[in-house]
Scaffold this motif. Sequence first.
Motif, PDB file in Angstrom:
ATOM      1  N   ARG A 848      -5.656   9.236   6.713  1.00  0.00           N
ATOM      2  CA  ARG A 848      -5.721   8.005   6.545  1.00  0.00           C
ATOM      3  C   ARG A 848      -4.340   7.627   5.890  1.00  0.00           C
ATOM      4  O   ARG A 848      -3.733   6.335   5.803  1.00  0.00           O
ATOM      5  CB  ARG A 848      -6.850   7.380   5.651  1.00  0.00           C
ATOM      6  N   PRO A 849      -3.935   8.550   4.406  1.00  0.00           N
ATOM      7  CA  PRO A 849      -3.397   8.339   4.052  1.00  0.00           C
ATOM      8  C   PRO A 849      -1.447   8.218   4.138  1.00  0.00           C
ATOM      9  O   PRO A 849      -0.586   7.416   4.553  1.00  0.00           O
ATOM     10  CB  PRO A 849      -3.081   9.495   2.388  1.00  0.00           C
ATOM     11  N   GLU A 852      -1.422   4.793   6.290  1.00  0.00           N
ATOM     12  CA  GLU A 852      -1.042   3.834   5.854  1.00  0.00           C
ATOM     13  C   GLU A 852       0.549   3.879   5.307  1.00  0.00           C
ATOM     14  O   GLU A 852       1.176   3.244   5.445  1.00  0.00           O
ATOM     15  CB  GLU A 852      -1.659   3.467   4.663  1.00  0.00           C
ATOM     16  N   GLN A 853       0.604   5.365   5.161  1.00  0.00           N
ATOM     17  CA  GLN A 853       2.419   5.358   4.361  1.00  0.00           C
ATOM     18  C   GLN A 853       3.195   5.133   5.868  1.00  0.00           C
ATOM     19  O   GLN A 853       4.337   4.541   5.889  1.00  0.00           O
ATOM     20  CB  GLN A 853       2.528   6.529   3.812  1.00  0.00           C
ATOM     21  N   TRP A 870      -2.986  -2.894   9.824  1.00  0.00           N
ATOM     22  CA  TRP A 870      -2.787  -3.270   8.425  1.00  0.00           C
ATOM     23  C   TRP A 870      -4.241  -3.751   8.113  1.00  0.00           C
ATOM     24  O   TRP A 870      -5.148  -2.771   7.243  1.00  0.00           O
ATOM     25  CB  TRP A 870      -2.205  -3.503   7.141  1.00  0.00           C
ATOM     26  N   LEU A 873      -6.912  -1.322   9.841  1.00  0.00           N
ATOM     27  CA  LEU A 873      -6.793  -0.078   8.792  1.00  0.00           C
ATOM     28  C   LEU A 873      -8.138   0.026   7.798  1.00  0.00           C
ATOM     29  O   LEU A 873      -8.445   0.833   6.460  1.00  0.00           O
ATOM     30  CB  LEU A 873      -6.016   0.584   7.610  1.00  0.00           C
ATOM     31  N   HIS A 875      -7.466  -3.255   5.289  1.00  0.00           N
ATOM     32  CA  HIS A 875      -7.470  -4.262   4.577  1.00  0.00           C
ATOM     33  C   HIS A 875      -7.254  -5.639   4.727  1.00  0.00           C
ATOM     34  O   HIS A 875      -7.068  -5.698   5.929  1.00  0.00           O
ATOM     35  CB  HIS A 875      -5.659  -3.892   3.956  1.00  0.00           C
ATOM     36  N   VAL A 879       0.276  -7.181   4.483  1.00  0.00           N
ATOM     37  CA  VAL A 879       2.121  -5.970   3.851  1.00  0.00           C
ATOM     38  C   VAL A 879       2.829  -6.500   3.169  1.00  0.00           C
ATOM     39  O   VAL A 879       3.418  -5.611   2.196  1.00  0.00           O
ATOM     40  CB  VAL A 879       2.019  -4.847   5.103  1.00  0.00           C
ATOM     41  N   ARG A 882       2.793  -5.542  -0.324  1.00  0.00           N
ATOM     42  CA  ARG A 882       2.278  -4.635  -0.853  1.00  0.00           C
ATOM     43  C   ARG A 882       3.449  -3.766  -1.469  1.00  0.00           C
ATOM     44  O   ARG A 882       5.115  -3.755  -1.011  1.00  0.00           O
ATOM     45  CB  ARG A 882       2.049  -3.418   0.001  1.00  0.00           C
TER      46      ARG A 882
END
Length: 957
Positions: A848-849, A852-853, A870, A873, A875, A879, A882
Amino acid sequence: MSETNTAAAAETAAPHRYTAAMAADIEARWQDFWDAEGTYAAPNPAGDLAGDPAVVARPKKFIMDMFPYPSGSGLHVGHPLGYIATDVYARHQRMTGHNVLHTLGFDAFGLPAEQHAVATGTHPRVSTEAAMDNMKRQLRRLGLGHDKRRSIATIDPEYYKWTQWIFLQIFNSWYDADAQQARPIAELVAAFENGTREVPGGRDWAALSAAERSDVLGEYRLAYASDAPVNWCPGLGTVLANEEVTADGRSERGNFPVFKSKLRQWNMRITAYADRLLDDLDALDWPDAIKLQQRNWIGRSEGARVDFKVGDTDAITVFTTRQDTLFGATYMVLAPEHELVDTIVPAAWPEGTHDVWTGGHASPAEAVAKYRAFAASKSDVERQADAKEKTGVFTGAFAVNPVSGEKVPVFIADYVLMGYGTGAIMAVPAHDTRDFAFARAFELPMRCVVQPSDDRGTDASTWDEAFASYEAKLVNSANGEISLDGLGVVEAKAKMTDWLTERGIGEGTVNFRLRDWLFSRQRYWGEPFPIVYDEDGVAHPLPESMLPLELPEVDDYSPRTFDADDADTSPETPLSRNEDWVNVELDLGDGVKKYRRETNTMPNWAGSCWYELRYLDPHNSEKLVDPAIEQYWMGPREGMPTGGVDLYVGGAEHAVLHLLYARFWSKVLFDLGHISSAEPFHKLYNQGMIQAYVYRDSRGFPVPAAEIEERDGKFFFEGEPVKRELGKMGKSLKNAVTPDEICTEYGADTLRLYEMAMGPLDVSRPWDTRAVVGQYRLLQRLWRNIVDEATGEVTVTDAEPDEATLRALHKAIDGAGGDLAGLRFNTAIAKITELNNHLTKAGGPLPRPVAEQLVLLIAPLAPHIAEELWRKLGHTDSVVHRDFPVADPAYVVDEAVTCVVQIKGKVKARLEVPPSISDDELEKLALADEAVVAALAGAGIRKVIVRAPKLVNIVPA
Ligand code: ANZ
């Protein structure tokens, strides 16, 4: 199976694949979302949000494009290159903690709409607004993050009210050369009234009539009307600025002849700012080439004015940059229009006048008159062309060279221009190329006063060309009082200037090439001047309360045009034909009186001279811009002492006109205390051009590029071979590709990526529709790395990323982040692509990280797909605000490898090097190592064997 069947099968197997249709859906949804949420609305921490400490604490970034003219043919893919670039940059800046102001307006006055109006009778506003609507639609589709509340169009009366207001500020001020700044004209009037400043000509201010006072003030105002010779273009029916005239002395637009003609016109005294416009360039972060063009345009020359006596009472003052060569001045030349010509011309040719000097004319007066008529038919540029044969005629008069005491003949010749220096020169044929050619043609004497560095000797009569150099010593330059012999040019210039100054026959001076800016146009579709004339013809400014002065409705939009070659015509403006509008009764503070309005309009450049300021505070009805808001977005900061926009992106063609005018207006507004930034644009960046292939048939006519067939590297149109060349993109070359087409075929994110990936932003590049698919594939792989194409569900896991993935991720974050901040979008995309490929190859669901990155990393470049992923995922926010990922340095540095350096097989050094080092790099490092250098002790090298990254073996000679 046929191809369509394969595609259909793939669609069924992968209903959630990223396709053009899906992109269209995603993009439209997010564009609506952004509009509804006001995602890109930039708060004014100084105004409406003054209290929000979180916003106030953020650094600001004001990012701008050169705004477009709303062309009726809309955008092709070349136009948005810069807009996409600033958008990507702005998005990255937003994600790195900046309060970003980014919007786009329209430079909407302009000739095409007026010409369309002339041809069709449609009001230019109607066609312009239709064109703006179309462009806004095209731009919206690209997903540009503009704060639309801040957009302006220069044709909005609410906008041009302030253009007119600025005109009045300029009109109502003068340049105080002692204070080196503009000041209100009222202060000058007060000084004339109370006697602290002398009225020119020593006259008594109180005794002057209103018209006389107006004339005196006209000599000072920063916006003034004058009868100076202007570029009159009968074919267009309008006058033109110098900048609008080509090197051949024709109109840039339409290619009509341009004549010097005396017409009463408005001017802007930009020359008062010449020094500051030069000096302040130093602090700007602009491309060197543009700074150089501005410096050359301003053209500062240091030299001297020198008086040459003619008879007992008159003197000709020349401007020279080579006062050191005064002993070599063997004749003089006045511009044909010079006012002294009439005074000095004698009744008859002096005894023994050379035949070639008289031009075959019976008297000097006749010769002068004939020659003047001849010169008037030429443009300044034609007159100055170096290669052209030198023409001229003797005036019959002689002047005295103040150092040699010699009598020198005075000529008129068209190579001397009235508008430069004093309109008169001392000619030094031995050392000036043009004077040399003239002297040869007219059999005039030459004297060598600068020792040639070659072996031609000092008898100039034997030379083939002038010796024009600064790198030499003076000779033959002494009289009883002064000697320059043996001095270098710089010292000699200084010594001569002192000598002339002491005797009151000259002085050091600085001359500029820059001319005042001609500000009137004989057009309909521009800002009306907020000026009326009373019955004595005195100009009065309208009070602010009467602004905006709106354009009247008219039936006929065209200026009257004339035979393009008829110089004896003068302009008739479209506004002058509207008697109801022109003749008004107004109370300007002293009772109702009759006035006539000014019927010229402002040039196209006016609205673009200050639009950055209005973006800051577009709806302020009290002020041009609230000072606190201006100070926040544009005020001086560390590293930008004159303030300005943080980044301004546009084409290099605007090196002098727009950029010089905008700088000038900023300086006036700054001097008058309306703004805190003395410069409008701190950093300027010129994007390259998107070029396109042009295909021409056997007659040389362009044929539609979209219909070209390529076979074995050859190109065919309707079966006939055609030639391919690289050129501009546009309708006329039949090679325009619209962003709409590409958006339909692939989506806006693909188009954005493609334009940014084509090469470094400042380099021109050829468009290739076939290559666009490469970026589409990148987005498809990105999508597939996060979303299951069969179910549409995200596939991420909670497992920890492995070491290799962490390295790939953080290297991409580090590299792409730096690249985005440095406007290196192509390399940023390459790094993100590399990461995505790594993830594709690694296979399996992404941690997941990492997912996301990855999404945040690509968000500035491809914002729609990033928003969609996003959201998928999990959220609920956008973005856009962010934080951009931050690289963990531990994963950025490559693991080091120890490399052994041997000399003759013995280990002399150990180097820690990255595993990816190349043989070349490693060899360089090894040879530069201190221990290795010491061990070699100067011995030559026979051979170096490199086995990167572990071994270097050096064999000395
Ligand atoms: C004597 C001389 C000797 C010059 C020499 C040059 C070389 P820049 O550098 O562009 O400022 N000049 C002055 N006024 C002119 C005019 N109205 N029209 C045409 N030429 C003019 O050029 C300054 C030089 O251009 C001046 O210096 C003058 O020629 C000429 F070996 O004076 B010189």
